[in-house]
Structure formats: structure tokens, C-alpha cells
Scaffold this active site. Structure first.
Site, PDB file in Angstrom:
ATOM      1  N   SER A  93       0.831  -1.217   0.000  1.00 53.09           N
ATOM      2  CA  SER A  93       0.000   0.000   0.000  1.00 53.09           C
ATOM      3  C   SER A  93       0.861   1.262   0.000  1.00 53.09           C
ATOM      4  O   SER A  93       0.626   2.185  -0.797  1.00 53.09           O
ATOM      5  CB  SER A  93      -0.975  -0.005   1.182  1.00 53.09           C
ATOM      6  OG  SER A  93      -0.290  -0.198   2.398  1.00 53.09           O
ATOM      7  N   HIS A 102      -2.141  -8.794   2.048  1.00 57.57           N
ATOM      8  CA  HIS A 102      -1.849  -7.511   2.725  1.00 57.57           C
ATOM      9  C   HIS A 102      -3.030  -7.188   3.651  1.00 57.57           C
ATOM     10  O   HIS A 102      -3.403  -8.004   4.487  1.00 57.57           O
ATOM     11  CB  HIS A 102      -1.594  -6.461   1.632  1.00 57.57           C
ATOM     12  CG  HIS A 102      -0.990  -5.176   2.098  1.00 57.57           C
ATOM     13  ND1 HIS A 102      -0.389  -5.011   3.314  1.00 57.57           N
ATOM     14  CD2 HIS A 102      -0.904  -3.951   1.485  1.00 57.57           C
ATOM     15  CE1 HIS A 102       0.052  -3.757   3.437  1.00 57.57           C
ATOM     16  NE2 HIS A 102      -0.258  -3.102   2.339  1.00 57.57           N
ATOM     17  N   HIS A 124       5.349 -12.388   7.927  1.00 52.08           N
ATOM     18  CA  HIS A 124       5.592 -11.022   7.472  1.00 52.08           C
ATOM     19  C   HIS A 124       6.790 -10.998   6.543  1.00 52.08           C
ATOM     20  O   HIS A 124       7.724 -11.786   6.700  1.00 52.08           O
ATOM     21  CB  HIS A 124       5.837 -10.081   8.655  1.00 52.08           C
ATOM     22  CG  HIS A 124       5.560  -8.651   8.313  1.00 52.08           C
ATOM     23  ND1 HIS A 124       6.504  -7.837   7.751  1.00 52.08           N
ATOM     24  CD2 HIS A 124       4.429  -7.913   8.419  1.00 52.08           C
ATOM     25  CE1 HIS A 124       5.962  -6.651   7.535  1.00 52.08           C
ATOM     26  NE2 HIS A 124       4.704  -6.661   7.922  1.00 52.08           N
ATOM     27  N   ARG A 142       2.322  -4.225  16.899  1.00 47.90           N
ATOM     28  CA  ARG A 142       0.935  -3.784  16.684  1.00 47.90           C
ATOM     29  C   ARG A 142      -0.035  -4.870  17.147  1.00 47.90           C
ATOM     30  O   ARG A 142      -1.119  -4.599  17.649  1.00 47.90           O
ATOM     31  CB  ARG A 142       0.713  -3.444  15.198  1.00 47.90           C
ATOM     32  CG  ARG A 142       1.674  -2.390  14.674  1.00 47.90           C
ATOM     33  CD  ARG A 142       1.568  -2.226  13.173  1.00 47.90           C
ATOM     34  NE  ARG A 142       1.920  -3.453  12.454  1.00 47.90           N
ATOM     35  CZ  ARG A 142       1.810  -3.605  11.148  1.00 47.90           C
ATOM     36  NH1 ARG A 142       1.358  -2.602  10.396  1.00 47.90           N
ATOM     37  NH2 ARG A 142       2.143  -4.734  10.566  1.00 47.90           N
ATOM     38  N   ASP A 200      -2.766  -8.116  11.648  1.00 46.25           N
ATOM     39  CA  ASP A 200      -4.098  -8.539  11.231  1.00 46.25           C
ATOM     40  C   ASP A 200      -4.668  -9.698  12.048  1.00 46.25           C
ATOM     41  O   ASP A 200      -5.849  -9.999  11.956  1.00 46.25           O
ATOM     42  CB  ASP A 200      -4.075  -8.930   9.750  1.00 46.25           C
ATOM     43  CG  ASP A 200      -3.677  -7.756   8.881  1.00 46.25           C
ATOM     44  OD1 ASP A 200      -4.264  -6.678   9.062  1.00 46.25           O
ATOM     45  OD2 ASP A 200      -2.780  -7.901   8.049  1.00 46.25           O
TER      46      ASP A 200
HETATM   47  N1  HAX Z   1       0.900 -19.492   6.479  1.00 45.57           N
HETATM   48  C1  HAX Z   1       1.376 -20.417   5.633  1.00 45.57           C
HETATM   49  N2  HAX Z   1       2.465 -20.257   4.860  1.00 45.57           N
HETATM   50  C2  HAX Z   1       3.118 -19.083   4.997  1.00 45.57           C
HETATM   51  C3  HAX Z   1       2.707 -18.093   5.884  1.00 45.57           C
HETATM   52  C4  HAX Z   1       1.537 -18.307   6.631  1.00 45.57           C
HETATM   53  N3  HAX Z   1       1.023 -17.407   7.454  1.00 45.57           N
HETATM   54  N4  HAX Z   1       3.565 -17.056   5.787  1.00 45.57           N
HETATM   55  C5  HAX Z   1       4.475 -17.411   4.862  1.00 45.57           C
HETATM   56  N5  HAX Z   1       4.216 -18.624   4.369  1.00 45.57           N
HETATM   57  C6  HAX Z   1       4.886 -19.339   3.274  1.00 45.57           C
HETATM   58  C7  HAX Z   1       4.771 -18.504   2.011  1.00 45.57           C
HETATM   59  O1  HAX Z   1       3.512 -18.679   1.386  1.00 45.57           O
HETATM   60  C8  HAX Z   1       5.944 -19.015   1.218  1.00 45.57           C
HETATM   61  O2  HAX Z   1       5.561 -20.251   0.661  1.00 45.57           O
HETATM   62  P1  HAX Z   1       6.083 -20.724  -0.814  1.00 45.57           P
HETATM   63  O3  HAX Z   1       7.565 -20.851  -0.652  1.00 45.57           O
HETATM   64  O4  HAX Z   1       5.361 -22.004  -1.024  1.00 45.57           O
HETATM   65  O5  HAX Z   1       5.696 -19.634  -1.762  1.00 45.57           O
HETATM   66  C9  HAX Z   1       6.984 -19.283   2.298  1.00 45.57           C
HETATM   67  O6  HAX Z   1       6.270 -19.418   3.529  1.00 45.57           O
HETATM   68  C10 HAX Z   1       8.005 -18.168   2.426  1.00 45.57           C
HETATM   69  O7  HAX Z   1       7.315 -16.940   2.614  1.00 45.57           O
HETATM   70  P2  HAX Z   1       7.986 -15.743   3.451  1.00 45.57           P
HETATM   71  O8  HAX Z   1       9.240 -15.345   2.747  1.00 45.57           O
HETATM   72  O9  HAX Z   1       8.092 -16.109   4.887  1.00 45.57           O
HETATM   73  O10 HAX Z   1       6.894 -14.615   3.371  1.00 45.57           O
HETATM   74  P3  HAX Z   1       6.662 -13.552   2.197  1.00 45.57           P
HETATM   75  O11 HAX Z   1       7.555 -12.395   2.416  1.00 45.57           O
HETATM   76  O12 HAX Z   1       6.693 -14.188   0.856  1.00 45.57           O
HETATM   77  O13 HAX Z   1       5.149 -13.150   2.463  1.00 45.57           O
HETATM   78  C11 HAX Z   1       3.271 -12.679   3.834  1.00 45.57           C
HETATM   79  C12 HAX Z   1       4.762 -12.456   3.614  1.00 45.57           C
HETATM   80  C13 HAX Z   1       2.778 -11.729   4.914  1.00 45.57           C
HETATM   81  C14 HAX Z   1       2.521 -12.390   2.530  1.00 45.57           C
HETATM   82  C15 HAX Z   1       3.057 -14.155   4.259  1.00 45.57           C
HETATM   83  O14 HAX Z   1       3.653 -14.379   5.527  1.00 45.57           O
HETATM   84  C16 HAX Z   1       1.576 -14.535   4.325  1.00 45.57           C
HETATM   85  O15 HAX Z   1       1.020 -14.933   3.302  1.00 45.57           O
HETATM   86  N6  HAX Z   1       0.917 -14.438   5.516  1.00 45.57           N
HETATM   87  C17 HAX Z   1      -0.492 -14.688   5.658  1.00 45.57           C
HETATM   88  C18 HAX Z   1      -1.299 -13.503   5.148  1.00 45.57           C
HETATM   89  C19 HAX Z   1      -1.154 -12.316   6.070  1.00 45.57           C
HETATM   90  O16 HAX Z   1      -1.294 -12.420   7.279  1.00 45.57           O
HETATM   91  N7  HAX Z   1      -0.908 -11.139   5.472  1.00 45.57           N
HETATM   92  C20 HAX Z   1      -0.809  -9.878   6.229  1.00 45.57           C
HETATM   93  C21 HAX Z   1       0.644  -9.470   6.484  1.00 45.57           C
HETATM   94  C22 HAX Z   1       0.745  -8.160   7.233  1.00 45.57           C
HETATM   95  C23 HAX Z   1       0.285  -7.067   6.376  1.00 45.57           C
HETATM   96  O17 HAX Z   1       0.835  -6.689   5.377  1.00 45.57           O
HETATM   97  N8  HAX Z   1      -0.846  -6.549   6.721  1.00 45.57           N
HETATM   98  O18 HAX Z   1      -1.438  -5.658   5.944  1.00 45.57           O
END
Ligand code: HAX
Length: 436
Positions: free
Chosen positions: A241, A271, A318, A327, A373
């Protein structure tokens, strides 16, 4: 002459400009970072390529606004009489200037917002034309976009404004927009979930109290709103964002175009939309459990089932943070104080215990800990905001405060059009010596 937020900001900008100019002129060729193939393919993770002085995200410690932790921000910002949480208007002052305002200075900003809060009829007409099945983030983004007709920056740009003064017109647009966001959000909420019953705002209240009033929810929802807007306001510049807002504004698109775009980025499930996903996920579990709190083993099984079906556990992980999000902690503390016996809080708290060891065991997520979140929807639900599609709109109000402050500074420091360079897969293969 009385010092206003704008005159103070003007002084700060004049003092800051030579620092940026010197870095560019004398040190422009100094290397900041190296870029790997993994970063180029992997969403530019961690590449140091943006500047903001408004917030900084330390992977271990979490976010600081203007150098202060969230605890320090909450402790030192003035609070409305009888409130537990500070006024959002004071936060805006801090983000813009780097200084904690006095009560008097906060009151001036509240007055400024109050003068600018009336939303033109045509915006409500646009909102009313949406089908009830539309997602509130789509309506919110469009309503903001519609306001672009009012842009002071656009008017002045057409009339031939000097580059040095871009920030002042942007400042006017930012205040005009921020003052209206709670009104627009509450209107959308009432249209979608309360059959259009509208509660008018009270110009004498600060943003948090006024929002609670328009939502028709009693205390301490005013403090819930203040806390929610405060903790969501900024998370440095690289998240989707914030980066979208900065990127779009870099083409001199006005604040309405920029904030509407950043809202669209926030609306993705990885996000901001994760806050509604957490509640959706928890409700699925509650349904399967007939509303009974699962045992640790049962909850572990639900988490594994989700992971094994190839889905993420919303609210955990994250891209930058490597510890429990401060937070999240603040909201958990608030919940422990105000809603300790709420069944959904108990579910969410059980997840806090169960998910991190499982994500560690699975070994994929770099950060197994909860993010902002994981807890925000739980509090909203408790106070009666049960339409969880709406939660990301609340996030959007908060995030707009930080992004507006950033865009004003972007303009003040003359940050140029953003234009990174892309390469082809062929080029990458050649670079690393892969022969085809
Ligand atoms: N559950 C399951 N698997 C997860 C995970 C979770 N909560 N968090 C990360 N992973 C997985 C990823 O999907 C990725 O898998 P692949 O290798 O198969 O693609 C692997 O672990 C490595 O990911 P990462 O490097 O740890 O995390 P990223 O930087 O790629 O992504 C995210 C960060 C926040 C998008 C990720 O942790 C996620 O999808 N979390 C769940 C959704 C979420 O809570 N989003 C909100 C985040 C905070 C925010 O921005 N709020 O607005």
C-alpha cells in the site's frame, strides 16, 4: 503570527531540503545495496531503494514512527479528556513534523479537519449507485477517486505552480481527504450493513470519537478507533500500500488518485485484507466446533488442515518482521483489558499459542509470528462490527494518514518519477552463465 501545522512543516521542509540536495550532489554515486537474482525475481525483497523519514521497520523490533516505538508514541501524544488512546490528529502532526504536539496544537489540527470534513453530494451519489454486493474496499476506493474533482493540486498545476510549492497544494488535498475518510467509511458501512441509517458526525469531536459516533458504537469504541488508525498508519515505504501510494504520486497524480490506488493494493488478501481473512478462518473453525473452544490438539489439526490444503494461515508471517508484531501485542493488551472473556479473543489467543510452532515445524514461513491482522478483527467483532468485509476499510483510513504524510514530503523534497529497470529471463540466464 500563530504557528500552525503548515507553517511548522514549512520550516522543517526548508531545513531538510539541503540534506537531500547534499546527498545527491556530493554522494550520489555511493552504493547503498547490491541486488541478487533472487531479489529481482522475488518481489524486490529487502532491496534498499526508497527513502522515508516518517517510519522505519526493524525486523526484530517492529515499527518506529519518527524514531519512536508505538509505546512511546501512545505515551507521549496528547489524549482527549478521559481517553486511553491519543487523538489521531496528533499522530498526523507527529508523522509530518517529527515533533510531539501540545494539546493546543492537536486542537488546531482537529479544528482544521473539522472544517474540511463535509463530503460533496456527488460522492454519496456514486456510493449509492453501487450494488449492495460490492466489496466495501471497492466502494471506498471509488469514492476517494471521485473526489479528485476537488483537487487543489490539479487546479494549481494547471495554472502553472512552481515545483517548490507542490507540497503546499498537496498538503491542502491531504487534509481535505483525511478529514472526509471517516465520513465516507461510516456512510459505506451504514449503506451496506444498516439499511442506510445514517448517524451524523459531530464537528466538536476528534477523529476517533467522531468515527465511533457515526458508527453508532459506544465507548470505548472511540479508543478502539484511535488505536486502530494509529497502529495502521505507516509501515515504512516498501509494503504494497505505501509503495503504491508513493509510486502513483511520483507521476504527480494528485492525492485522490494516489490514495485510491494504495487502497486497491491494501485490498489484497496477502496484505490488508488478511484482517477479514482471519475472522473468516476463525468462524470456519467455530462452526466446525459448534462454537466450543477447541483443545490445543484440535486447533493444531485445523491449522495443519489449512496448510496441507495449500493455503496460508492469515494473520501470521511477514515480509520484513521476524518477531511478534508490536501492533499485534498492543491490540492483545487492549483485548486482555477490555474483552478478556470474548470467545473470539480466546480463539485468537489459542492461535497465538498453536500457530508459530507449527509454522516453524513446517519450515517455510520466514516469520512464524502473528502480524497486526491477527488481532484487529477480533476487537471490531467484539464491539459489534461483525461484517468483516469492512475491516480493511478501517485499515485504509489509518494507512491513508501515513501515506498522505509521505506524499507531502515526497513533493517537498522533489522525489522524482519512480522508474526502476526490468530485465528479461534471457538476460538473467546470460548474466549467471547459463548456456542454452
Ligand atoms: N501461512 C502459511 N504459509 C506461509 C505463511 C503463513 N502465514 N507465511 C508465509 N508462508 C509461506 C509462504 O507462502 C511461502 O511459501 P512458498 O515458498 O510455497 O511460496 C513461504 O512461507 C516463504 O514466505 P515468506 O518469505 O516467509 O513470506 P513472504 O515475504 O513471501 O510473504 C506474507 C509475507 C505476509 C505475505 C506471508 O507471511 C503470508 O502470506 N501471511 C499470511 C497472510 C497475512 O497475514 N498477510 C498480512 C501481512 C501483514 C500485512 O501486510 N498486513 O497488511
Amino acid at each position: 503570527m500563530r504557528e500552525t501545522l503548515k507553517s511548522k512543516l514549512s520550516k522543517k521542509i526548508t531545513e531538510h531540503r539541503p540534506r537531500t540536495a547534499r546527498l545527491l550532489q556530493e554522494y550520489g554515486d555511493v552504493k547503498v545495496d547490491n541486488v541478487t537474482v533472487a531479489q529481482v525475481i522475488g518481489g524486490m525483497r529487502g532491496i534498499k531503494s526508497l527513502v522515508t523519514d516518517i517510519s522505519y521497520l526493524d525486523p526484530e523490533e517492529g515499527i518506529r514512527y519518527r524514531g519512536y516505538t508505538l509505546d512511546e508514541v501512545i505515551k507521549n501524544l496528547p489524549k482527549p479528556k478521559g481517553a486511553e488512546m491519543p487523538s489521531v490528529e496528533g499522530l498526523f502532526y507527529l508523522l509530518l513534523t517529527g515533533d510531539f504536539p501540545t494539546h493546543n496544537e492537536v486542537d488546531q489540527v482537529i479544528e482544521e479537519f473539522s472544517k474540511r470534513r463535509i463530503v460533496p453530494r456527488f460522492v454519496y451519489d456514486v456510493i449509492d449507485s453501487f450494488p449492495e454486493s460490492s466489496h466495501p474496499m471497492v466502494i471506498f476506493s471509488t469514492a476517494i477517486l471521485t473526489l479528485n474533482r476537488e483537487s487543489v493540486f490539479n487546479r494549481q498545476y494547471k495554472a502553472g505552480i512552481c515545483k517548490k510549492d507542490y507540497w503546499e497544494a498537496t498538503y491542502e488535498d491531504a487534509l481535505n481527504l483525511l478529514a472526509k475518510l471517516p465520513e465516507i467509511a461510516a456512510y459505506i458501512y451504514n449503506k451496506l450493513y444498516r439499511k442506510g441509517d445514517r448517524i451524523c458526525s459531530d464537528p466538536n469531536l476528534d477523529m476517533g470519537a467522531n468515527f465511533a459516533q457515526m458508527m453508532g458504537i459506544k465507548k470505548p469504541y472511540d479508543d478502539v478507533s484511535r488505536l486502530h488508525f494509529l497502529i495502521h498508519s505507516d509501515h515504512e515505504s516498501g509494503n504494497v500500500s505505501a509503495h503504491t501510494g508513493h509510486l502513483v504520486a511520483s507521476s504527480l497524480s494528485d492525492i485522490y488518485l494516489s490514495i485510491s490506488s494504495m487502497i486497491n493494493g491494501l485490498a489484497g488478501p496477502l496484505h490488508g485484507l488478511a484482517n477479514q481473512e482471519v475472522l473468516r478462518w476463525l468462524h470456519e473453525v467455530m462452526e466446525k466446533m459448534d462454537n466450543k473452544l477447541p483443545s490445543t490438539e484440535e486447533m493444531e489439526q485445523f491449522v495443519w488442515n489449512t496448510l496441507n490444503s495449500g493455503q496460508v494461515i492469515p494473520g501470521f508471517g511477514h515480509a520484513v518482521l521476524r518477531k511478534t508484531d508490536p501492533r499485534y501485542k498492543l491490540q492483545r493488551e487492549f483485548s486482555k483489558k477490555h474483552l478478556p472473556n470474548d470467545p473470539i479473543f480466546k480463539y485468537a489467543d489459542l492461535l497465538y499459542k498453536v500457530v508459530p510452532p507449527i509454522l516453524k515445524k513446517q519450515g517455510k514461513a520466514k516469520n512464524p509470528w502473528p502480524n497486526v491482522d491477527a488481532q484487529s478483527g477480533v476487537i471490531q467483532w467484539h464491539y459489534g462490527v461483525k461484517d468483516y468485509d469492512f475491516y480493511t476499510v478501517l485499515f485504509g483510513i489509518g494507512r491513508s494518514i501515513g501515506i498522505c504524510a509521505n506524499i507531502i514530503w515526497d513533493r517537498a523534497l522533489g522525489y522524482p518519477l519512480e522508474r526502476p529497470k526490468s530485465v528479461t529471463t534471457d538476460m538473467l540466464e546470460k548474466l549467471v552463465g547459463i548456456k542454452k
